[in-house]
Design an enzyme around this catalytic site. Structure first.
Site, short mmCIF file in Angstrom:
data_model
loop_
_atom_site.label_atom_id
_atom_site.label_comp_id
_atom_site.label_asym_id
_atom_site.label_seq_id
_atom_site.Cartn_x
_atom_site.Cartn_y
_atom_site.Cartn_z
N GLY A 67 23.99 32.02 22.90
CA GLY A 67 24.31 32.91 21.08
C GLY A 67 22.85 34.20 21.73
O GLY A 67 22.57 34.09 22.49
N ALA B 69 15.24 36.63 22.07
CA ALA B 69 15.50 35.62 23.50
C ALA B 69 16.97 35.40 23.47
O ALA B 69 18.01 35.67 21.91
CB ALA B 69 14.58 34.10 23.03
N ASN B 70 17.33 35.00 24.14
CA ASN B 70 19.03 34.34 24.51
C ASN B 70 19.11 32.81 24.55
O ASN B 70 17.96 32.67 25.44
CB ASN B 70 19.79 35.05 25.98
CG ASN B 70 19.70 36.29 25.30
OD1 ASN B 70 19.35 37.24 24.64
ND2 ASN B 70 19.61 36.96 26.53
N VAL B 71 20.20 32.29 24.02
CA VAL B 71 19.91 30.70 24.01
C VAL B 71 21.42 30.69 24.71
O VAL B 71 22.72 31.12 24.68
CB VAL B 71 20.05 29.93 22.78
CG1 VAL B 71 20.23 28.56 22.52
CG2 VAL B 71 18.42 30.38 21.37
N ASP C 155 10.01 32.47 8.51
CA ASP C 155 11.75 32.72 8.21
C ASP C 155 12.50 31.58 8.04
O ASP C 155 13.66 32.05 8.69
CB ASP C 155 12.18 33.13 10.01
CG ASP C 155 13.51 34.49 10.12
OD1 ASP C 155 13.61 35.28 9.33
OD2 ASP C 155 13.70 34.65 11.73
#
Length: 660
Positions: A18, A23-25, A134
């Site tokens: 995702g 950030a990208n995971v 969050d």
């Protein structure tokens, strides 16, 4: 990041999981520990943004300090070629948002079980004075076993940190935002509790309580409007369970639960019969200090209360006088407001100039570290010990707060001291595949030696013995372990069995663990009940458990032999497979045991056989055909039966030459 890229020489990128705003995971495989992990990589377009870098580092710091089965573990933090990354526990499942969509309506007890795990994790964070800020279903993961884990501490913040950007800045997802944050106030532990109440609302109703076209409109609803009743959506929801939602989402923080633990305790009893008649929760006040608008009727009533004796001149002068008074009051308020802002700025500036940076005392002795900390006008707080493979015994591993963080004068700095090289509890590896065990142990620093031996019970490659006792505490890099590994069943050279009697052959078969079965034929040269031939022939090398076919003599054929029928019956024995989930061994290789095997016993009844003895034993890994030789006197019938796992799976007691 491209697939199969190996990050830091260790984490092989498999595919994307995702993309987010920060950030990208990616799903990756840890080549050293042989496990799947999640790699969170800071976006390249944000790596030069100091605020984003700080937020990314804050997530790493917050998560590494929190150890709880309901919080996603952070294994590693690093940087490669300017890329900042986190390596985290990979949770195979879905986030709570999707879980609600797929499983709604969710049974009330399951809702309670899920949220109770979340509350337990949040309490751990709050005990460390860390506010998540969050909390939302997208940051709560549910694995295939129903275990819940919280992730994404990217905007979590410690209460000891001081930052002006926290005020008047809305952080977190607006659908789960507390009223005080929507109003520009500081996030507190009770802000997290409000978010948890909204999550509980969504789990019970399948939707969020407030929605709108813009984030601002939704935030205003959180601030001004009461959370709708969940019982209006589902009247079956007990009042006690709705009360948990109402108390957690009270507009004023003082009307909410004091802690996540208190909310969890209340939630766990919400389905109890003892609370069946509980009244609806009503908070003390919903007034958050917002501006109130006076109704027009009240304004008219105020005008009508003026004295009837006032002349027209005084009526005309009053508005002007009031206008001047309002202008003076406005100027006075502006001056006071300016002075207040100026004073607040001066105080903040003074506080910031007095903040002290925590010194770097890693790998120092406790005594030296204490002197350095005290020299910086700080004090030493708690001291804990933890094994370390990289830091020498009695040396500082890290501090809390970490070095470089700014804190107030005399702030306590907690020390974590190395207790020496970490010892590993050695496991029982008997029966496991040597290849996978050796690879994992060598990755941890062990020296592994192999020696081979045959085994009647273990397949080739399985560990038979180990020279280190199970449960023993050892230091990996200082330990050598020797495994005795199975080469499979013993090899034997088949003797010449021709001319031997059936008893002699059976004794030989029992002694050497082979299976024999017989056929019969007339012979003018070999005496009755002695072997005429064998298959395989003498001198052949076979494994224990192999089958050997022997042809026995019936003696010379006589005149009445014509009254005897000889014929064959062909059978196909079905294979019973095992669960495919257990068919992969620890090194991803297949074996007869992992695929599944059936032990079959065949019994034969004719002129020369009875059901009292096994005619043939065989091991099959697939459906297998066999041939049974029958010798019956004319007019007589024979039979057979096939047994697997103690159950007869095939039988026929009316076998004749004519029906086969």
């Amino acid at each position: 990041m491209r697939e199969n890229y190996v990050l830091n020489g260790r984490y092989r990128i498999l595919h994307s999981l995702g993309e987010g705003g920060m950030a990208n995971v990616y799903l990756a495989h840890d080549l050293i520990l042989d496990r799947d992990v999640a790699v969170k990589l800071l976006r390249l377009d944000l790596r030069d943004d100091p605020k984003t870098n700080k937020r990314f580092q804050r997530e790493a710091l917050a998560a590494t300090e929190l150890v709880n089965p309901n919080i996603v573990s952070v294994y590693d933090v690093g940087e490669e070629n300017g890329m900042n990354y986190l390596v985290m526990e990979y949770v195979s499942g879905m986030d709570l948002k999707n879980y609600i969509k797929v499983n709604f309506p969710i049974p009330y007890q399951e809702v309670i079980n899920i949220l109770e795990q979340v509350l337990s994790a949040v309490q751990v964070a709050h005990d460390h004075d860390i506010i998540h800020r969050d909390l939302k279903p997208q940051n709560i993961l549910v694995d295939k076993n129903g275990q819940v884990k919280i992730t994404d501490f990217g905007i979590a913040i410690a209460l000891s940190e001081h930052s002006l950007t926290q005020t008047n800045t809305v952080l977190g997802s607006v659908h789960y935002l507390s009223p005080e944050q929507a109003h520009g106030g500081m996030a507190t532990k009770k802000s997290d509790i409000y978010s948890l109440g909204i999550i509980l609302y969504e789990m019970l109703t399948g939707k969020v309580p407030f929605d709108g076209e813009t984030a601002v409109s939704i935030a205003i609803k959180h601030y001004q409007e009461d959370v709708p009743s969940v019982r209006d959506v589902d009247p079956r929801i007990p009042q006690a369970l709705e009360n948990v939602v109402l108390k957690a989402t009270a507009k004023q923080p003082e009307n909410r639960y004091e802690s996540s633990q208190e909310m969890g305790e209340d939630l766990l009893t919400s389905l109890s019969d003892k609370r069946a008649n509980e009244p609806k929760f009503i908070p003390h006040s919903n007034d958050l200090g917002e501006t109130k608008v006076m109704p027009m009727a009240d304004i008219k009533n105020g005008i009508n209360q003026a004295s009837p004796d006032e002349d027209s001149e005084s009526k005309n002068k009053k508005p002007k006088t009031r206008k001047k008074k309002h202008q003076k009051l406005r100027y006075a308020l502006l001056v006071i407001g300016f002075l207040f802002v100026l004073m607040f700025g001066l105080i903040t500036w003074a506080n910031q100039t007095q903040m002290i940076e925590v010194p770097d005392v890693t790998e120092m002795s406790e005594q030296t570290a204490t002197r350095k900390i005290e020299a910086a006008s700080l004090t030493v707080g708690s001291v804990s010990h933890k094994p370390s493979n990289s830091v020498k015994k009695d040396r500082i591993i890290k501090t809390n707060p970490r070095y470089g963080f700014k804190v107030k004068k005399n702030h306590k700095v907690n020390l974590m001291i190395s207790s020496g090289v970490k010892k590993t509890t050695f496991r029982n590896y008997r029966g496991m595949q040597y290849k996978a065990v050796a690879r994992n142990l060598r990755a941890k620093g062990f020296t592994v030696i192999r020696q081979n031996n045959s085994s009647d019970s273990l397949s080739a490659g399985q560990i038979m013995e180990q020279d280190i006792a199970s449960g023993k505490k050892v230091v990996a890099k200082n330990t050598t372990v020797t495994f005795t590994v199975s080469t499979g069943q013993k090899q034997i050279t088949l003797e010449n069995l021709t001319g031997k009697t059936k008893k002699q052959i059976n004794d030989y078969a029992s002694e050497n663990s082979i299976n024999v079965y017989y056929s019969y034929e007339y012979s003018d040269t070999v005496d009755k009940n002695k072997a005429i031939s064998q298959d395989p022939i003498a001198g052949t090398t076979i494994k224990q458990g192999s089958n050997v076919k022997i042809s026995l003599s019936r003696g010379k054929q006589t005149d009445d032999s014509d009254s005897t029928d000889q014929f064959n019956v062909k059978l196909t024995i079905p294979f019973k497979g095992t669960d495919s989930s257990s068919s992969v061994t620890s090194d991803n290789s297949s074996s007869a045991e992992s695929i599944g095997e059936n032990i079959i016993y065949v019994y034969l009844k004719d002129s020369t056989h009875t059901y009292k003895t096994v005619y043939r034993q065989l091991t099959i890994t697939k459906s297998t055909s066999i041939t049974l030789p029958f010798t019956l006197k004319s007019g007589k019938s024979g039979g057979y039966k096939v047994v697997r796992d103690g159950q007869t799976i095939m039988s026929d007691n009316g076998v004749t030459k004519d029906n086969h």
